[in-house]
Design a protein around this motif. Structure first.
Motif, mmCIF file in Angstrom:
data_model
loop_
_atom_site.group_PDB
_atom_site.id
_atom_site.type_symbol
_atom_site.label_atom_id
_atom_site.label_comp_id
_atom_site.label_asym_id
_atom_site.label_seq_id
_atom_site.Cartn_x
_atom_site.Cartn_y
_atom_site.Cartn_z
ATOM 1 N N TYR B 187 0.818 -1.213 0.000
ATOM 2 C CA TYR B 187 0.000 0.000 0.000
ATOM 3 C C TYR B 187 0.851 1.262 0.000
ATOM 4 O O TYR B 187 0.420 2.309 -0.460
ATOM 5 N N GLU B 263 -3.592 7.721 2.712
ATOM 6 C CA GLU B 263 -4.787 7.588 1.888
ATOM 7 C C GLU B 263 -4.437 7.686 0.405
ATOM 8 O O GLU B 263 -4.876 6.870 -0.401
ATOM 9 N N THR B 266 -2.494 4.571 -0.654
ATOM 10 C CA THR B 266 -3.334 3.375 -0.601
ATOM 11 C C THR B 266 -4.286 3.348 -1.787
ATOM 12 O O THR B 266 -4.485 2.314 -2.424
ATOM 13 N N ARG B 267 -4.874 4.493 -2.102
ATOM 14 C CA ARG B 267 -5.785 4.533 -3.265
ATOM 15 C C ARG B 267 -5.037 4.164 -4.541
ATOM 16 O O ARG B 267 -5.526 3.406 -5.377
ATOM 17 N N MET B 271 -5.277 0.087 -4.171
ATOM 18 C CA MET B 271 -6.551 0.007 -4.874
ATOM 19 C C MET B 271 -6.398 0.306 -6.373
ATOM 20 O O MET B 271 -7.369 0.260 -7.112
ATOM 21 N N THR B 281 -11.926 2.117 -7.409
ATOM 22 C CA THR B 281 -11.550 3.170 -6.467
ATOM 23 C C THR B 281 -10.998 4.392 -7.200
ATOM 24 O O THR B 281 -10.052 4.279 -7.966
ATOM 25 N N PRO B 282 -11.569 5.570 -6.958
ATOM 26 C CA PRO B 282 -11.049 6.773 -7.594
ATOM 27 C C PRO B 282 -9.967 7.436 -6.736
ATOM 28 O O PRO B 282 -9.753 7.056 -5.580
ATOM 29 N N VAL B 283 -9.296 8.388 -7.307
ATOM 30 C CA VAL B 283 -8.392 9.267 -6.549
ATOM 31 C C VAL B 283 -8.549 10.647 -7.184
ATOM 32 O O VAL B 283 -9.101 10.765 -8.279
#
Lengths: 284, 476
Positions: B187, B263, B266-267, B271, B281-283
């Motif tokens: 991650y 965060e 990790t995204r 993800m 999953t968006p970012v």
């Protein structure tokens, strides 16, 4: 992989699942949630544990299909598998014998309020439940709440069932009639939770809401779910999800929930044809 | 005819082939492409095989460096890998992420007169060669002891501890809070520095040896440490890492577009938000935007280079000290600069500014100057009065470090922690005050390196083995 034991629509676009998750079933307390991921490419989303059966080792969740993930999830049926389910997460509801406790659920919020309403009754409270829905079809868990409450009121926006009006109007009516209310729990869309908070604020009635920010890990390691309560930053996934309604900054919560509006709309485009399946299924 | 030391020291340090900066800053493929066999053998010749090597003293796990390098010179790559694995079970990972320039290479004798031997690159070469040619042999597993051990966390400390314990014949279950295995390796560290396939293969090897991995298990919530012991685990190794994001605690930090590095990474890493919408999953959409990352460590470099790859028009590092004080690896800083990252030194954030809908629009910065060293030994940044200015940004990533996630502390009340939430352990055995409970990695040290975590995992495995077999007395 977590097996779905049963899956049924209880309202348009709202489906109740029973999922095999024995460890979570054993541990969960009212107010806690799970984070689920439907498949390999899926995102992680939080869903409140509505109920559990420790003998069967199952938990229940009630899902409203709004975005890509909930719509995809609602296409699954008994015998299908959900890839990842983790929990129980969050702090359990703070339950005590307050006296008279009013639980208010708006739309699918009723499913989230349900386990706490049950716990409040079990703790000795005189419990009143107010269930609100857009129309008759969207009033959920009425029978379950009748069993778990001393009194139940139902309101619908269009008057197609129960009293025509909003849950706050029903709450105000109870207050105006001189009832002594010691505790209010309100769960539903942000405008509804905000409105309940403003209704009880002048009377100083202890009011708790359950916040619904976007989450990623759900264990306090990313801060994506942060909200402002009492002018301090909190992580809803570990400090909540329930907070003192009179101290919550609802504006920031509303704003942060819009961060991915563009991406969410794009993702939804891919499944706009699937809503036909629900309508068909409900009409069977 | 073998080379003389003088001839060896004349060979220049071989260049690591890498993707071109302006190509790689738009993709997530690995930046360093790896030494070729020819380059590796040439580099190995640079080692003068010191009778009393100092490089090994710089290695947290004591890899027999000169021995594995000699094996490379002799063309015995599989044997070189086996030599490394006597002390380090994840060379493909460490060869990529270890700060060798502060460890082994900083003590290399050849480095005193020129550039040190590229020990890390050789380690990587050997590990990759073994993997690509499928030469890896599963190590021997001793007879089953009948003892079961719980490892909490599937990051570097947990993996190395599990790897040793399974070979010692114990039954090992690794509990992981996330849905995928590897912890910070998957991650935190981006794909372009550490391909996830490598991590996956290492974990697969452990599974083949018999390690049982249980994802979606948050110890403290799903089961507590005490419950694990009640379930019959003879010992527990807590390796949950540094999973609490630090924020700057300045106004505006909750505007839309302000992220913790955990965060953001990790995204993107776990993800795979860079593949949105194929991955759900968006970012934050960085395309054409201005992004500022606050911090000066490896995580800050990872975040800012990720933002650039997501299409940021301007990707800034904002750091309150100067270049000399930045803790990030020199190689990562160098790569970042080549990729077009702009470094704003001696700048301290005061307040995030937002628009009427709560979206980040800028940050108010204050210029700093350097004074006397502080407790960390680095020169202390001092604000320059009246120097505030605004940097227009659309997204911010706070990468100033991580603390300890409180879940284990809150649910294991009789376990001793220090005031920062780190578990207190005996350094030689990783034992905590709670009988049967050991801990290692970032949860003990605070955010540190992969190799230190792995070293802790190995130290703990040894002590756990003695403990469960009753070979040591129980007092710590």
């Amino acid at each position: 992989m977590y097996r779905i034991i049963s899956a049924e629509f209880i309202a348009p676009n709202i489906k109740r699942f029973e999922i095999e998750a024995p460890k979570i079933a054993k541990k969960r307390q009212a107010g806690q949630f799970v984070i689920i991921r439907v498949n390999e490419t899926g995102e992680r989303i939080p869903l409140t544990i509505a109920d559990s059966n420790t003998e069967l080792g199952t938990i229940s969740i009630i899902v409203q299909g709004i975005g890509k993930t909930t719509l995809e999830l609602n296409q699954l049926n008994s015998g299908d598998f959900i890839r990842d389910v983790v929990g129980p997460l969050g702090k359990a509801s703070h339950i005590e014998n307050f006296g008279t406790a009013v639980s208010i659920g708006g739309g699918v919020g009723t499913a989230i309020a349900y386990p706490t309403a049950v716990a409040l009754k079990n703790a000795g409270n005189y419990t009143i439940s107010i269930i609100g829905g857009r129309s008759k079809d969207f009033v959920i868990l009425e029978d379950e709440l009748k069993k778990a409450s001393d009194e139940v009121f139902v309101t619908t926006d269009d008057g197609s069932y129960g009293i025509k009006g909003f849950v706050t109007q029903q709450l105000q009516a109870l207050i105006d009639s001189g009832r002594e209310i010691d505790f209010v729990l309100a769960i539903g869309p942000i405008p509804m939770m905000k409105a309940v908070a403003e209704t009880t604020r002048p009377y100083g009635i202890k009011t708790v809401v359950s916040l619904n920010p976007i989450m990623v890990d759900g264990t306090g390691m990313c801060g994506g779910c942060r909200a402002i309560v009492d002018n301090k930053t909190v992580f809803v996934c570990v400090d909540g999800p329930e907070f003192d309604a009179h101290k919550v900054d609802f504006l920031t919560l509303e704003r942060r929930n819009k961060i991915y509006n563009v991406e969410e709309a794009a993702a939804r485009e891919h499944i706009c044809n699937y809503d036909k399946m629900y309508t068909n299924e409900l009409n069977k | 005819m073998p080379l003389s030391n003088k001839e060896r020291m004349k060979i220049p340090r071989q260049q690591m082939p890498e993707q071109l900066p302006l190509v790689r800053n738009k993709n997530f493929s690995e930046v360093n492409l790896g030494l070729t066999e020819e380059l590796a053998r040439m580099e190995a010749e640079r080692c003068i095989q010191c009778p009393k090597p100092t490089c090994i003293n710089g290695c947290p796990v004591g890899i027999k460096i000169k021995d594995f390098i000699k094996l490379i010179s002799d063309g015995q790559f599989a044997e070189a890998s086996a030599k490394i694995k006597e002390d380090n079970m994840l060379p493909a990972i460490c060869g990529r992420v270890c700060p060798q320039e502060e460890q082994c290479e900083s003590l290399c004798i050849v480095g005193k007169k020129g550039e040190p031997v590229a020990i890390g690159r050789l380690e990587r070469f050997v590990a990759d060669y073994e993997r690509e040619n499928k030469l890896g042999k599963l190590p021997e597993v001793k007879a089953k002891t009948g003892k079961k051990i719980a490892v909490i966390g599937s990051g570097p400390a947990g993996l190395s501890c599990a790897g040793d314990l399974i070979q010692m014949g114990h039954d090992v279950t690794v509990f992981e809070a996330l849905h995928d295995l590897g912890g910070v390796l998957i991650y935190g560290i981006p794909e372009f520095r550490l391909p996830k396939e490598i991590v996956r293969l290492e974990i697969e090897s452990l599974q083949k040896l018999g390690v049982d991995f249980q994802p979606n298990a948050v110890i403290g919530l799903t089961d507590t440490v005490d419950e694990l012991m009640e379930q019959g685990y003879a010992a527990v190794f807590i390796a949950v890492g540094a999973g609490l994001p630090y924020f700057l605690n300045i106004p505006g930090e909750n505007f839309n577009g302000v992220y913790s590095s955990n965060e953001f990474l990790t995204r993107v890493n776990l993800m795979k938000a860079y593949k949105f919408p194929d991955m759900t999953t968006p970012v934050f959409d960085c395309r054409g935007k201005n992004v500022a990352v606050f911090g000066g460590g490896n995580t800050a470099m990872d975040a800012v280079r990720t933002a650039k790859r997501l299409g940021a028009e301007n990707a800034y590092i904002v750091y309150r000290r100067s270049d000399a004080e930045m803790p990030a690896r020199k190689e990562e800083i160098h790569h970042a600069k080549d990729e077009g990252i702009v470094f704003n030194y001696l700048a301290n954030p005061l307040e995030f500014l937002g628009d009427e809908n709560g979206w980040l629009k800028g940050v108010s910065l204050q210029k700093m100057e350097l004074g006397e060293p502080d407790a960390s030994g680095r020169r202390r940044p001092i604000p320059i009065a009246g120097s505030e200015y605004v940097l227009d940004i659309d997204m911010a990533v706070i990468a100033i470090g991580n603390g300890s996630n409180p879940i284990i502390r809150q649910t294991t009340p009789d376990l001793n922690f220090n005031k920062w939430g780190n578990i207190l352990v005996d350094q030689n055995s990783m034992k905590t005050n709670k009988p049967g409970v050991f801990a290692g990695g970032d949860i003990v040290t605070g955010g540190a390196t992969v190799i230190l975590a792995m070293g802790a995992g190995r130290t703990a495995a040894k002590a756990i083995n003695e403990y469960v077999l009753g070979l040591s007395n129980t007092a710590s």
